[in-house]
Enzyme design. Structure first.
Site, short mmCIF file in Angstrom:
data_model
loop_
_atom_site.label_atom_id
_atom_site.label_comp_id
_atom_site.label_asym_id
_atom_site.label_seq_id
_atom_site.Cartn_x
_atom_site.Cartn_y
_atom_site.Cartn_z
N ARG A 58 2.57 47.21 -22.29
CA ARG A 58 1.98 47.91 -21.15
C ARG A 58 1.51 49.31 -21.53
O ARG A 58 0.54 49.81 -20.99
CB ARG A 58 3.00 47.98 -20.01
CG ARG A 58 3.32 46.62 -19.41
CD ARG A 58 4.54 46.67 -18.52
NE ARG A 58 5.71 47.11 -19.27
CZ ARG A 58 6.93 47.20 -18.78
NH1 ARG A 58 7.15 46.87 -17.51
NH2 ARG A 58 7.95 47.61 -19.52
N PRO A 104 18.60 37.85 -32.61
CA PRO A 104 19.31 39.00 -33.19
C PRO A 104 20.54 39.38 -32.37
O PRO A 104 20.61 39.15 -31.17
CB PRO A 104 18.28 40.14 -33.11
CG PRO A 104 16.99 39.52 -32.66
CD PRO A 104 17.37 38.27 -31.95
N GLY A 105 21.50 39.97 -33.08
CA GLY A 105 22.60 40.65 -32.42
C GLY A 105 22.21 42.09 -32.18
O GLY A 105 21.04 42.39 -31.91
N ASN A 130 7.95 38.61 -28.08
CA ASN A 130 9.02 39.60 -28.24
C ASN A 130 9.29 40.39 -26.96
O ASN A 130 10.42 40.85 -26.75
CB ASN A 130 8.62 40.55 -29.39
CG ASN A 130 9.45 41.82 -29.40
OD1 ASN A 130 10.60 41.81 -29.82
ND2 ASN A 130 8.87 42.93 -28.91
N GLU A 168 14.32 50.88 -27.62
CA GLU A 168 14.61 51.42 -26.29
C GLU A 168 15.46 50.47 -25.45
O GLU A 168 15.65 50.68 -24.26
CB GLU A 168 13.29 51.72 -25.56
CG GLU A 168 12.49 52.83 -26.22
CD GLU A 168 11.19 53.13 -25.49
OE1 GLU A 168 10.87 52.46 -24.48
OE2 GLU A 168 10.48 54.04 -25.94
N PHE A 169 15.96 49.41 -26.08
CA PHE A 169 16.63 48.34 -25.35
C PHE A 169 17.73 48.85 -24.41
O PHE A 169 17.73 48.55 -23.20
CB PHE A 169 17.20 47.33 -26.35
CG PHE A 169 17.91 46.17 -25.73
CD1 PHE A 169 17.20 45.08 -25.25
CD2 PHE A 169 19.30 46.16 -25.61
CE1 PHE A 169 17.86 43.99 -24.66
CE2 PHE A 169 19.96 45.09 -25.03
CZ PHE A 169 19.24 44.00 -24.56
N TYR A 217 20.76 38.17 -18.32
CA TYR A 217 20.08 38.43 -19.60
C TYR A 217 20.39 37.29 -20.57
O TYR A 217 19.47 36.69 -21.17
CB TYR A 217 20.51 39.78 -20.18
CG TYR A 217 19.89 40.03 -21.54
CD1 TYR A 217 18.52 40.26 -21.66
CD2 TYR A 217 20.66 39.97 -22.71
CE1 TYR A 217 17.93 40.45 -22.90
CE2 TYR A 217 20.08 40.17 -23.95
CZ TYR A 217 18.72 40.41 -24.04
OH TYR A 217 18.15 40.58 -25.28
P1 NDP Z 1 12.49 47.80 -26.52
O1 NDP Z 1 12.87 48.15 -25.12
O2 NDP Z 1 12.43 48.88 -27.53
O3 NDP Z 1 11.12 47.03 -26.56
C1 NDP Z 1 10.73 46.15 -25.55
C2 NDP Z 1 9.25 45.94 -25.65
O4 NDP Z 1 8.85 45.02 -24.62
C3 NDP Z 1 8.47 47.20 -25.43
O5 NDP Z 1 7.39 47.25 -26.35
C4 NDP Z 1 7.93 47.07 -24.02
O6 NDP Z 1 6.67 47.74 -23.97
C5 NDP Z 1 7.75 45.57 -23.92
N1 NDP Z 1 7.73 45.06 -22.55
C6 NDP Z 1 8.71 45.14 -21.62
N2 NDP Z 1 8.27 44.58 -20.47
C7 NDP Z 1 7.00 44.15 -20.70
C8 NDP Z 1 6.02 43.52 -19.92
N3 NDP Z 1 6.24 43.20 -18.63
N4 NDP Z 1 4.81 43.22 -20.48
C9 NDP Z 1 4.58 43.52 -21.76
N5 NDP Z 1 5.46 44.14 -22.56
C10 NDP Z 1 6.66 44.45 -22.02
O7 NDP Z 1 13.56 46.68 -26.95
P2 NDP Z 1 13.76 45.87 -28.31
O8 NDP Z 1 12.69 46.17 -29.27
O9 NDP Z 1 15.17 46.05 -28.71
O10 NDP Z 1 13.62 44.38 -27.74
C11 NDP Z 1 12.58 43.51 -28.10
C12 NDP Z 1 13.07 42.08 -27.85
O11 NDP Z 1 14.21 41.84 -28.64
C13 NDP Z 1 13.47 41.77 -26.42
O12 NDP Z 1 13.06 40.48 -26.08
C14 NDP Z 1 14.99 41.84 -26.47
O13 NDP Z 1 15.59 41.07 -25.47
C15 NDP Z 1 15.25 41.31 -27.85
N6 NDP Z 1 16.53 41.66 -28.45
C16 NDP Z 1 16.91 42.96 -28.59
C17 NDP Z 1 18.13 43.25 -29.16
C18 NDP Z 1 18.66 44.63 -29.26
O14 NDP Z 1 19.89 44.79 -29.47
N7 NDP Z 1 17.86 45.67 -29.17
C19 NDP Z 1 18.98 42.19 -29.70
C20 NDP Z 1 18.47 40.86 -29.47
C21 NDP Z 1 17.28 40.63 -28.90
P3 NDP Z 1 6.03 48.46 -22.69
O15 NDP Z 1 7.15 49.14 -21.97
O16 NDP Z 1 5.05 49.39 -23.31
O17 NDP Z 1 5.39 47.36 -21.91
C1 8X3 Z 2 20.63 42.17 -27.16
C2 8X3 Z 2 21.95 42.02 -27.79
O1 8X3 Z 2 24.44 41.74 -27.35
O2 8X3 Z 2 23.27 43.46 -26.09
O3 8X3 Z 2 20.06 40.93 -26.97
O4 8X3 Z 2 22.95 41.17 -25.55
S1 8X3 Z 2 23.20 42.09 -26.62
#
Ligand code: NDP
Ligand code: 8X3
Length: 256
Positions: free
Chosen positions: A40, A185-186, A89, A192-193, A155
């Site tokens: 976005r 991934p863990g 992703n 920014e998660f 989630y």
């Molecule tokens: P971030 O919050 O850093 O990144 C999330 C990304 O998703 C951002 O680029 C955001 O961009 C985008 N996003 C969110 N909502 C929308 C939308 N409606 N449309 C388009 N883009 C969207 O988190 P991560 O990089 O950590 O997470 C990426 C993926 O990995 C996710 O699916 C997450 O569930 C998964 N994951 C993460 C883990 C972790 O521990 N961090 C572990 C396991 C899985 P923008 O806001 O610009 O739209």
């Molecule tokens: C993100 C990892 O363990 O916070 O998917 O759910 S956890």
């Protein structure tokens, strides 16, 4: 930093503005992919494209915008439409309250992004892959699909959907060369998660990683690049990765 190699095709990464998605764009570009970077936040995508030059096409897209997603295959510039590698992703967690205290709007937002949005993007791009006889769909799931933890309720369930969808797609695509991979991934810091999950509460987000040695977005990007680089006859169906200091959780027991 990996040196650029021979051209591999066109990839499209959702959620490419930060975190795992952004690292994946960088890693794929270094591997010779041309990458459509979607999210976005247009400005962040522009900055990324600025860093990586003509290998990256910034494409503002909200995966919950059904019309924009459905229009995607025709809206992309003609020479970027043949997407060979889709990295689903974009995703988020919102809140970590027990189910009985959770906000229904948070649940709906996770379903809209992690499930419905991922479905819409896949639905838009998969037919072209099959028609061209070339393609690979990579879902970014989570260990939360398999290992339940307190407050992970919807989630984790959304990521279980992602895993099962990956298997279901593979079953449907069995007579085609199109590959499907789920990467789970863990704990990953450097994205920014947790800030998103705790709605901007930086202290609460930082506490998640305190004293731990989490993975970084680049570690997951490496896994994406690896599954995509396997020989055409090899399909990595499921790849789970954790930091060394994280393990599968014990079954919870409540003691009085
Ligand atoms: P971030 O919050 O850093 O990144 C999330 C990304 O998703 C951002 O680029 C955001 O961009 C985008 N996003 C969110 N909502 C929308 C939308 N409606 N449309 C388009 N883009 C969207 O988190 P991560 O990089 O950590 O997470 C990426 C993926 O990995 C996710 O699916 C997450 O569930 C998964 N994951 C993460 C883990 C972790 O521990 N961090 C572990 C396991 C899985 P923008 O806001 O610009 O739209
Ligand atoms: C993100 C990892 O363990 O916070 O998917 O759910 S956890």
């Amino acid at each position: 930093m990996h040196a650029p190699s021979a051209p591999r095709g066109t990839a499209l990464v959702t959620g490419a503005s930060v975190g795992i998605g952004q690292a994946t764009v960088r890693r794929l570009a270094a591997d010779g992919w041309r990458v459509v970077a979607c999210a976005r936040r247009a400005q962040a995508l522009q900055a990324l494209a600025g860093d990586l030059g003509g290998a990256v096409l910034p494409w503002p897209l909200d995966v919950t915008d059904d019309a924009a997603v459905a229009a995607l295959p025709q809206a992309l510039p003609a020479d970027w439409r043949a997407v060979d590698l889709l990295v689903n992703n974009a995703g988020l967690a919102l809140g970590r309250e027990p189910a009985q205290q959770a906000d229904l709007a948070d649940w709906r937002a996770m379903v809209a992004t992690n499930i419905t949005g991922l479905l819409a993007v896949t639905h838009a791009l998969l037919p072209g892959m099959v028609a061209r006889g070339r393609g690979h769909v990579v879902h970014i799931g989570s260990i939360a699909a398999q290992f339940a933890y307190p407050g992970g309720n919807v989630y984790g369930a959304s990521k279980a959907f992602v895993r099962q969808l990956g298997y279901g797609l593979k079953a449907d695509l069995i007579a085609t060369p199109v590959r499907v991979t789920v990467i789970e991934p863990g704990m990953v810091a450097g994205s920014e998660f947790s800030l998103v999950r705790f709605k901007g509460d930086a202290a609460r987000a930082a506490a998640i990683y305190e004293g731990a040695e989490p993975m970084q977005p680049e570690d997951v990007a490496e896994a994406v690049a690896w599954v995509a680089a396997q020989p055409a006859h090899v399909n990595v169906s499921l790849l789970q990765l954790m930091p060394v200091g994280q393990g599968p959780g014990a079954v919870s027991v409540h003691r009085r």
